[in-house]
Design a protein around this motif. Structure first.
Motif, mmCIF file in Angstrom:
data_model
loop_
_atom_site.group_PDB
_atom_site.id
_atom_site.type_symbol
_atom_site.label_atom_id
_atom_site.label_comp_id
_atom_site.label_asym_id
_atom_site.label_seq_id
_atom_site.Cartn_x
_atom_site.Cartn_y
_atom_site.Cartn_z
ATOM 1 N N GLU A 1 0.863 -1.179 0.000
ATOM 2 C CA GLU A 1 0.000 0.000 0.000
ATOM 3 C C GLU A 1 0.901 1.232 0.000
ATOM 4 O O GLU A 1 2.077 1.154 0.357
ATOM 5 C CB GLU A 1 -0.923 0.001 1.217
ATOM 6 C CG GLU A 1 -0.213 -0.076 2.551
ATOM 7 C CD GLU A 1 -1.170 -0.234 3.718
ATOM 8 O OE1 GLU A 1 -2.393 -0.057 3.502
ATOM 9 O OE2 GLU A 1 -0.721 -0.526 4.829
ATOM 10 N N HIS A 2 0.349 2.364 -0.397
ATOM 11 C CA HIS A 2 1.143 3.581 -0.568
ATOM 12 C C HIS A 2 1.870 3.963 0.703
ATOM 13 O O HIS A 2 3.024 4.401 0.674
ATOM 14 C CB HIS A 2 0.241 4.733 -1.036
ATOM 15 C CG HIS A 2 1.001 5.975 -1.424
ATOM 16 N ND1 HIS A 2 1.343 6.949 -0.501
ATOM 17 C CD2 HIS A 2 1.498 6.379 -2.620
ATOM 18 C CE1 HIS A 2 2.017 7.901 -1.116
ATOM 19 N NE2 HIS A 2 2.117 7.591 -2.396
ATOM 20 N N ASP B 1 -3.947 -2.583 -1.438
ATOM 21 C CA ASP B 1 -4.442 -1.564 -2.374
ATOM 22 C C ASP B 1 -4.123 -2.052 -3.788
ATOM 23 O O ASP B 1 -2.998 -1.913 -4.262
ATOM 24 C CB ASP B 1 -3.755 -0.226 -2.078
ATOM 25 C CG ASP B 1 -4.293 0.913 -2.933
ATOM 26 O OD1 ASP B 1 -4.829 0.644 -4.021
ATOM 27 O OD2 ASP B 1 -4.157 2.079 -2.528
ATOM 28 N N GLN B 2 -5.127 -2.631 -4.444
ATOM 29 C CA GLN B 2 -4.902 -3.231 -5.754
ATOM 30 C C GLN B 2 -4.493 -2.192 -6.797
ATOM 31 O O GLN B 2 -3.623 -2.446 -7.636
ATOM 32 C CB GLN B 2 -6.173 -3.951 -6.227
ATOM 33 C CG GLN B 2 -5.993 -4.760 -7.507
ATOM 34 C CD GLN B 2 -4.984 -5.883 -7.369
ATOM 35 O OE1 GLN B 2 -5.033 -6.646 -6.409
ATOM 36 N NE2 GLN B 2 -4.065 -6.001 -8.330
ATOM 37 N N ALA B 3 -5.076 -0.996 -6.732
ATOM 38 C CA ALA B 3 -4.726 0.053 -7.699
ATOM 39 C C ALA B 3 -3.258 0.446 -7.548
ATOM 40 O O ALA B 3 -2.544 0.657 -8.539
ATOM 41 C CB ALA B 3 -5.630 1.267 -7.513
ATOM 42 N N TYR B 4 -2.810 0.556 -6.311
ATOM 43 C CA TYR B 4 -1.405 0.888 -6.042
ATOM 44 C C TYR B 4 -0.489 -0.228 -6.539
ATOM 45 O O TYR B 4 0.546 0.034 -7.161
ATOM 46 C CB TYR B 4 -1.218 1.113 -4.544
ATOM 47 C CG TYR B 4 0.216 1.387 -4.118
ATOM 48 C CD1 TYR B 4 0.848 2.569 -4.460
ATOM 49 C CD2 TYR B 4 0.917 0.465 -3.342
ATOM 50 C CE1 TYR B 4 2.152 2.832 -4.059
ATOM 51 C CE2 TYR B 4 2.218 0.721 -2.935
ATOM 52 C CZ TYR B 4 2.834 1.899 -3.294
ATOM 53 O OH TYR B 4 4.125 2.158 -2.902
ATOM 54 N N ASP C 1 -1.098 -2.356 -8.936
ATOM 55 C CA ASP C 1 -1.097 -2.325 -10.403
ATOM 56 C C ASP C 1 -0.170 -1.226 -10.923
ATOM 57 O O ASP C 1 0.538 -1.406 -11.923
ATOM 58 C CB ASP C 1 -2.515 -2.100 -10.929
ATOM 59 C CG ASP C 1 -3.431 -3.287 -10.662
ATOM 60 O OD1 ASP C 1 -2.910 -4.390 -10.395
ATOM 61 O OD2 ASP C 1 -4.664 -3.104 -10.705
ATOM 62 N N LYS C 2 -0.173 -0.092 -10.240
ATOM 63 C CA LYS C 2 0.702 1.016 -10.642
ATOM 64 C C LYS C 2 2.170 0.644 -10.463
ATOM 65 O O LYS C 2 3.009 0.970 -11.316
ATOM 66 C CB LYS C 2 0.367 2.259 -9.827
ATOM 67 C CG LYS C 2 1.113 3.511 -10.278
ATOM 68 C CD LYS C 2 0.661 4.738 -9.490
ATOM 69 C CE LYS C 2 1.411 5.983 -9.951
ATOM 70 N NZ LYS C 2 0.971 7.188 -9.194
ATOM 71 N N GLN D 1 3.146 -1.549 -13.289
ATOM 72 C CA GLN D 1 3.299 -0.760 -14.508
ATOM 73 C C GLN D 1 4.665 -0.073 -14.533
ATOM 74 O O GLN D 1 5.355 -0.072 -15.571
ATOM 75 C CB GLN D 1 2.183 0.280 -14.599
ATOM 76 C CG GLN D 1 2.234 1.115 -15.876
ATOM 77 C CD GLN D 1 1.108 2.138 -15.936
ATOM 78 O OE1 GLN D 1 0.178 2.097 -15.141
ATOM 79 N NE2 GLN D 1 1.203 3.065 -16.877
#
Length: 364
Positions: free
Chosen positions: A196-197, A228-231, A233-234, A237
């Protein structure tokens, strides 16, 4: 002693694990232990060897019905001490204690820092029921005295402890990290913790880009649950865009964390402000060098350039400099690892911690 541990958190982090381990250690020491938890939670899925009581307050700020149920349990089982961990359980536990005829002692182990004043009438009424707050870092102790309606004798420092683990053999490292097994001289960085961030995995990635410009190519092992799946994924990337997919491996949640750490040359903690930094202690106890942020409770664990290295939170250049130094200076890396293990073994042993916890409870 008859002790009731309580943690109604649905999470699955260090707080919940400690709540389970602490009451289990007290049970194994011969005490009559009970535990209150929330049904269908992570703790509810653990193996228990003691009576359980399931609680689920409908209104956390005014949990009257649940408090009556808990108070009845305290009285019927003649509980001497309540040991709570999660701050959101405080209204329930203090109300249950006030409703109880037995009035057991309340010990609150505070796992997180305290960021604002809680000296209003509402909090004064609750903290009047707290007999002792245990904190895991001196800076949290200072915050407790500054922000909470507690007297100095009601707050005590008790550092956490961890088990020591056997270092992995070369063969085990080849099994645990097969992607790096053909690179005998590869410098391996470990980063273990929730994804997580706040934990700052991106800070390590940014430091790696600095190292790449210096023609340094370390390998990186990242472990931990994705919160935090979005984090996440980032991060993936960024790894793809920088061409680091062969150098950085995510291994998820591992049951052999200590051995994974021992296969690394250094373990880093990049959290902006960690209350304690248990992962650093775990790495130190298996004999791996550590780098952590110079904030929160981490400076109480690491003595810079003596038992590890510190960098300012979010300062990727400083982190890159620390990594570069240990990358090139094998002697310093080994010296820090040895000194770190000696210090952590003396101050953060799990058995010693639970013996001290038992002594503290006995004094009440």
């Amino acid at each position: 002693m008859k002790i009731l541990g309580i943690c109604l958190s649905a999470g699955k982090g260090g707080l919940e694990l400690y709540a389970h381990q602490a009451i289990t250690a007290l049970h194994n020491a011969g005490h009559d232990c009970h535990f209150a938890l929330s049904p269908d939670s992570f703790l509810g899925q653990q193996t228990w060897s003691m009576p359980l009581v399931e609680l689920q307050p409908a209104i956390r700020q005014l949990p009257l019905l649940t408090a009556r149920k808990l108070a009845a349990y305290l009285d019927s089982h003649q509980i001497d001490i309540i040991h709570m961990h999660w701050n959101k359980d405080l209204p329930l536990v203090t109300m249950a204690k006030s409703l109880s005829q037995r009035k057991p002692k309340l010990v609150y182990t505070r796992h997180m820092e305290i960021t604002r004043s809680k000296k209003d009438l509402y909090h004064r009424m609750m903290y009047r029921q707290v007999d002792l707050m245990l904190v895991n870092a001196n800076f949290v102790l200072d915050q407790a005295l500054r922000y909470l309606p507690l007297r100095p004798e009601q707050v005590s420092l008790l550092y956490l402890g961890v088990k020591t683990s056997m270092r992995a053999t070369a063969e085990e490292c080849n099994r645990l990290l097969p992607q790096f097994s053909n690179h005998d001289n590869r410098f391996v960085i470990g980063m273990m913790g929730r994804i997580e961030h706040y934990k700052g995995q991106h800070i390590l990635l940014e430091a790696l880009t600095i190292l790449l410009k210096q023609d340094l190519h370390p390998a990186v092992v990242i472990a931990g649950a994705v919160m935090d799946q979005a984090y996440f994924d980032k991060l993936n990337q960024q790894i793809q865009e920088q061409g680091l997919s062969e150098d950085i491996k995510y291994i998820g949640i591992t049951q052999e964390l200590g051995k994974h750490m021992s296969c690394c040359d250094v373990v880093v903690l990049t959290t902006y402000r960690e209350t304690f930094g248990l992962v650093l202690v775990e790495a130190m106890r298996v004999g791996t060098a550590v780098i952590g942020t110079n904030a929160g409770g981490v400076p109480e664990i690491i003595k810079h350039n003596e038992t590890g290295m510190l960098f300012e939170p979010g300062n990727t250049q400083q982190l890159a400099d620390c990594l570069s130094e240990l990358y090139h200076d094998h002697s310093k890396r080994d010296k820090l690892a040895r000194a770190g293990k000696t210090d952590a073994d003396a101050r953060f042993d799990e058995k010693q911690h639970y013996e001290k916890l038992e002594q503290v409870l006995a004094t009440l």
